[in-house]
Design an enzyme around this catalytic site. Structure first.
Site, PDB file in Angstrom:
ATOM      1  N   PHE A  32      16.402  -1.791  -7.126  1.00 22.04           N
ATOM      2  CA  PHE A  32      15.949  -2.593  -5.897  1.00 22.04           C
ATOM      3  C   PHE A  32      14.885  -1.948  -5.048  1.00 22.04           C
ATOM      4  CE2 PHE A  32      17.182  -4.233  -1.587  1.00 22.04           C
ATOM      5  CZ  PHE A  32      16.692  -5.388  -1.598  1.00 22.04           C
ATOM      6  N   GLN A  33      13.828  -2.669  -4.501  1.00 21.00           N
ATOM      7  CA  GLN A  33      12.922  -2.517  -3.630  1.00 21.00           C
ATOM      8  C   GLN A  33      12.312  -0.907  -4.172  1.00 21.00           C
ATOM      9  OE1 GLN A  33      14.472  -2.423   0.305  1.00 21.00           O
ATOM     10  NE2 GLN A  33      13.721  -4.468   0.627  1.00 21.00           N
TER      11      GLN A  33
ATOM     12  N   GLU B 169       5.054  -4.329   8.134  1.00 20.52           N
ATOM     13  CA  GLU B 169       4.379  -2.888   7.886  1.00 20.52           C
ATOM     14  C   GLU B 169       2.838  -3.014   8.187  1.00 20.52           C
ATOM     15  OE1 GLU B 169       6.861  -4.546   6.044  1.00 20.52           O
ATOM     16  OE2 GLU B 169       8.373  -3.152   6.181  1.00 20.52           O
TER      17      GLU B 169
ATOM     18  N   LYS C   3      15.158   8.724  -1.500  1.00 19.64           N
ATOM     19  CA  LYS C   3      16.229   8.817  -0.364  1.00 19.64           C
ATOM     20  C   LYS C   3      17.040   9.988  -0.405  1.00 19.64           C
ATOM     21  CE  LYS C   3      19.579   5.565   1.739  1.00 19.64           C
ATOM     22  NZ  LYS C   3      20.192   4.235   1.671  1.00 19.64           N
TER      23      LYS C   3
ATOM     24  N   MET D 247     -17.239 -17.259  10.389  1.00 23.57           N
ATOM     25  CA  MET D 247     -18.284 -16.775   9.579  1.00 23.57           C
ATOM     26  C   MET D 247     -18.505 -16.915   8.259  1.00 23.57           C
ATOM     27  SD  MET D 247     -20.441 -14.113   9.719  1.00 23.57           S
ATOM     28  CE  MET D 247     -20.337 -12.969  10.822  1.00 23.57           C
TER      29      MET D 247
END
Lengths: 586, 165
Positions: free
Chosen positions: A116-117, A54, A166, A484
């Site tokens: 969950f999640q 993502e 959802k 760097m």
């Protein structure tokens, strides 16, 4: 359309269509399945690009937005889906890139139960979005979606997030079209006070040592702003320098352009900033990479600051004439006023100012010693520029030395061609951003100038490029170091190279082949041009492993805690002591 | 010079708006001394947040500019700076004492125009309105007399005169 009955998932796609979104970067998961199901039904003309992580979706949306001037859109699932996107949202926040992130959330009745999640998406993203919403009622959804696009793109652009449980995606409710929706209170000011503009012009006509200092705000304001800036700068004949994000607003190969300023800016740009008597900031924000030591920053100048964000005014540097408004609007008014009053600059003084600047230019602060045996990283970028400059390329970068060399040695003559993570400094940005830019410009050459360390942070997106046939080129400046970090350790920590060397790099040619891309490796300066040409000519994605000098540092450099006129120009004056106070700065 | 400033913020009363305001203040390294918030316009759902913070004028100006950047924030002003602000606070103060101390606490509360809103044989709960300074003074006086518990609302403020925020 005034209002129709739709499910939440249908509303999301309908809103995309209403806001002319045809491109979506995303990754499915449990909490966004209803929206993905709608995508599968194919009723809308939306092209979904499946990323591999993502974070990649967010950076791809950024690359798409930055290169096209449109809003970038991503779709992620709840929990890890949205936490993975956080880096990209924070990146977009810092660099003012308009993104709309749609995230799935667990069903309403499970929110707060550690389902969950589940994660508190609006809580986590609150400080790294311009605004965010948790949708609690299906009948709010269309309004929120329209507000989201409005907020992301107006004023100082930025990322927004809409978190949709959802169950709301399944419910049916009333969808109201965008034309009837108006945000309750958010109305960014576009036009500056005309008297203030006149005050600024009066400073401009009396200036003896003026300089324009322009930033990403010009690019964000759009093409009109870019044209007006060019007109105004030519009208005055003043020198102009740009921040990292502003490159391309004014042609990089124009004689009035002094190059980038700041920590790794050119000698002439920084000296001019220090010695000027008038500083005209257009769409830049006096970032710490630009100012160096704040109390010694441009000490003798009057300062004009054009910015659409009032909180940028006087944030770090006090200014004399603040002009709060959109760059294009302000410049349009300024040019009108200039012409109607027949204003003229102090030509004689400005001419002698140019004399001083031309002397600084002779320092040739970007020069480097070319080597016959090893490829100097600056040389690699120069050759890349020479071989691609006629192609209207889009260049993205990762973060580090290669990024600064690219900014110094690749000249941009058009806006939106340069896409880099400036504010947040996100390693791993370049490849997904290149994918986004390629999606927006399928027929253009898109190159991610990368470092071998950064590229590994989002290398998985090669798979995205292959799947969607996006011929991005990854040009790795490979010095085996986090360059760097190594440079700072060399200068500030007595050359103790703590964990900045990568001992087990993959074979990038084989890696490219494993993904189904082409791999090219070049180790000698003599083979460089041929290799670059081969990369350009190849129709698909390429990983180019350019093996370069391991010890090269980025110069010039303003060391931490120093003023603009205390630059290090090269190896010769590296041994200057840096104070403890300077060391604590980053 | 650092001093206390009272800032009033008008916001759209939507979910999470307080968290946004407070998060911004803490996220940018400022502190809050006191805070009060309630809806003040039921029809258009506008809430007023008043907080007291320590800083110099310039810092507070920057904080206000940042607050105004938040989408649901309609207005934010430094009430202290305008020098026209009226500030009030309410406190509930529990004093547990018997004998002389009990009598003395009641006598002092009268001088402060505090109300007794609960009493037992060995305790009082006083309700006191006024400027934060007055409440501080009252608390100081009650401390040796058996001060047991304090609850304060935090400052609310409004500008004098006919002007509207």
């Amino acid at each position: 359309m005034v209002s129709i009955q739709l499910t939440g998932a249908e509303m999301v796609l309908q809103a995309f269509e209403d806001h002319k979104v045809d491109t979506l970067f995303g990754y499915p998961g449990g909490a966004v399945l209803p929206i993905y199901d709608e995508l599968a039904k194919g009723k809308n003309s939306i092209h979904h690009y499946l990323v591999r992580h993502e974070q990649g979706a967010a950076h791809a949306a950024e690359g798409y937005a930055r290169s096209s001037g449109k809003v970038g859109v991503l779709l992620v699932t709840s929990g890890p889906g949205v936490t993975n996107a956080v880096t990209g949202l924070a990146d977009a926040m810092m660099d003012s890139i308009p993104l709309v992130c749609i995230s799935g959330q667990v069903p309403s009745h499970l929110i707060g139960t550690d389902a969950f999640q589940e994660c508190d998406a609006v809580g986590i993203t609150r400080p790294c979005t311009k605004h965010n919403w948790l949708v609690k009622d299906i009948n709010d959804l269309s309004r929120i979606l329209h507000e989201a696009f409005y907020v992301a793109a107006s004023g100082r652009p930025g990322p927004v997030l809409v978190d949709i449980p959802k169950d709301i995606q399944f419910q049916t409710g009333t969808y109201i079209g965008p034309e009837t929706i108006k945000h309750k209170s958010y109305r960014p000011k576009l036009k500056a006070n005309i008297d203030k503009i006149d005050e600024a012009l009066k400073l401009i006509i009396s200036a003896k040592k003026p300089i324009f200092y322009t930033g990403g705000g010009v690019i964000n304001s759009g093409n009109a702003a870019v044209q007006l800036l060019r007109e105004f700068v030519r009208l005055t004949g003043f020198p102009i320098t740009s921040t990292l994000q502003g490159l391309g607003a004014f042609p990089g190969d124009d004689n009035q352009f002094l190059g980038m300023l700041g920590m790794h800016g050119t000698y002439e740009a920084n000296m001019a900033m220090h010695d000027c008597d008038l500083l005209i900031n257009i769409g830049a924000r006096f970032d710490d990479r630009i100012t160096g030591k704040v109390d010694e920053f441009s000490p003798h100048s009057k300062k004009i600051h054009i910015d659409i964000d009032p909180s940028s005014i006087n944030k770090t540097i006090k200014v004399d004439v603040p002009l709060v408004g959109d760059v294009a609007h302000v410049l349009e008014d300024a040019i009108k006023l200039w012409k109607s009053n027949v204003y003229k600059v102090d030509k004689i003084s400005v001419k002698s100012w140019w004399g001083i600047i031309d002397n600084w230019r002779k320092t040739d602060s970007l020069s480097f010693a070319v080597d016959k045996k090893v490829i100097k990283p600056q040389y690699a970028i120069q050759r890349l520029y020479e071989l691609t400059k006629d192609k209207d390329c889009y260049i993205t970068t990762e973060v580090g030395q290669h990024q600064m060399w690219a900014a110094q040695h690749y000249k941009f003559n058009k806006p939106n061609r340069w896409i880099t993570s400036g504010g947040l400094g996100t390693m791993g940005f370049g490849l997904p951003a290149a994918i986004g830019a390629q999606v927006a410009h399928p027929d253009k050459l898109v190159i991610d100038i990368a470092g071998e360390a950064s590229i590994l942070m989002c290398i998985q997106e090669m798979s995205t490029a292959i799947q969607h046939q996006l011929p991005v080129k990854v040009f790795i400046i490979n010095n085996q170091y986090m360059g760097m970090v190594r440079q700072w350790q060399e200068l500030l920590h007595d050359k103790r190279y703590s964990h900045s060397y990568t001992d087990a790099l993959p074979d990038f040619v084989k890696l490219a082949e494993a993904y189904g891309a082409k791999g090219i490796r070049v180790q000698s300066p003599a083979d460089l041009d041929k290799g670059i040409q081969e990369m350009i000519d190849y129709k698909g994605p390429v990983i180019f492993d350019c093996v370069v000098d391991q010890n090269e540092n980025v110069y010039p450099m303003i060391p931490s805690g120093k003023a603009h006129n205390q630059m290090l120009l090269g190896k010769d004056n590296e041994d200057k002591e840096i104070s403890l106070e300077g060391k604590t700065l980053v | 010079m650092e001093s206390k400033h009272t800032v009033s913020v008008l916001v759209d009363n939507e979910p999470g708006v307080l968290a946004r305001v407070i998060g911004l203040i803490s996220g940018r390294g400022y502190n809050i001394d006191s805070l009060s918030v309630a809806e003040v316009d039921a029809e258009s759902h506008i809430s007023r947040i008043t907080f007291v913070t320590l800083g110099n004028e310039e810092t507070i100006n920057k904080m206000i500019a940042q607050l105004q950047k938040l989408i649901p924030v309609k207005k934010a002003i430094n009430i202290t700076l305008d020098k026209k602000g009226i500030e009030r606070e309410m406190a509930l103060v529990k004093v547990v004492a018997t004998g002389d101390k009990r009598v003395e606490s009641l006598r002092l509360s009268d001088a402060f125009r505090a109300k007794v809103i609960d009493t037992t044989h060995d305790s009082f709960v006083f309700e006191l309105n006024g400027s934060p300074v007055k409440i501080d003074a009252f608390i100081d006086l009650m401390t040796p007399l058996g001060l047991s518990e304090i609850s304060r609302t935090g400052v609310v403020a409004i500008a004098r005169g006919s002007e509207k925020l």
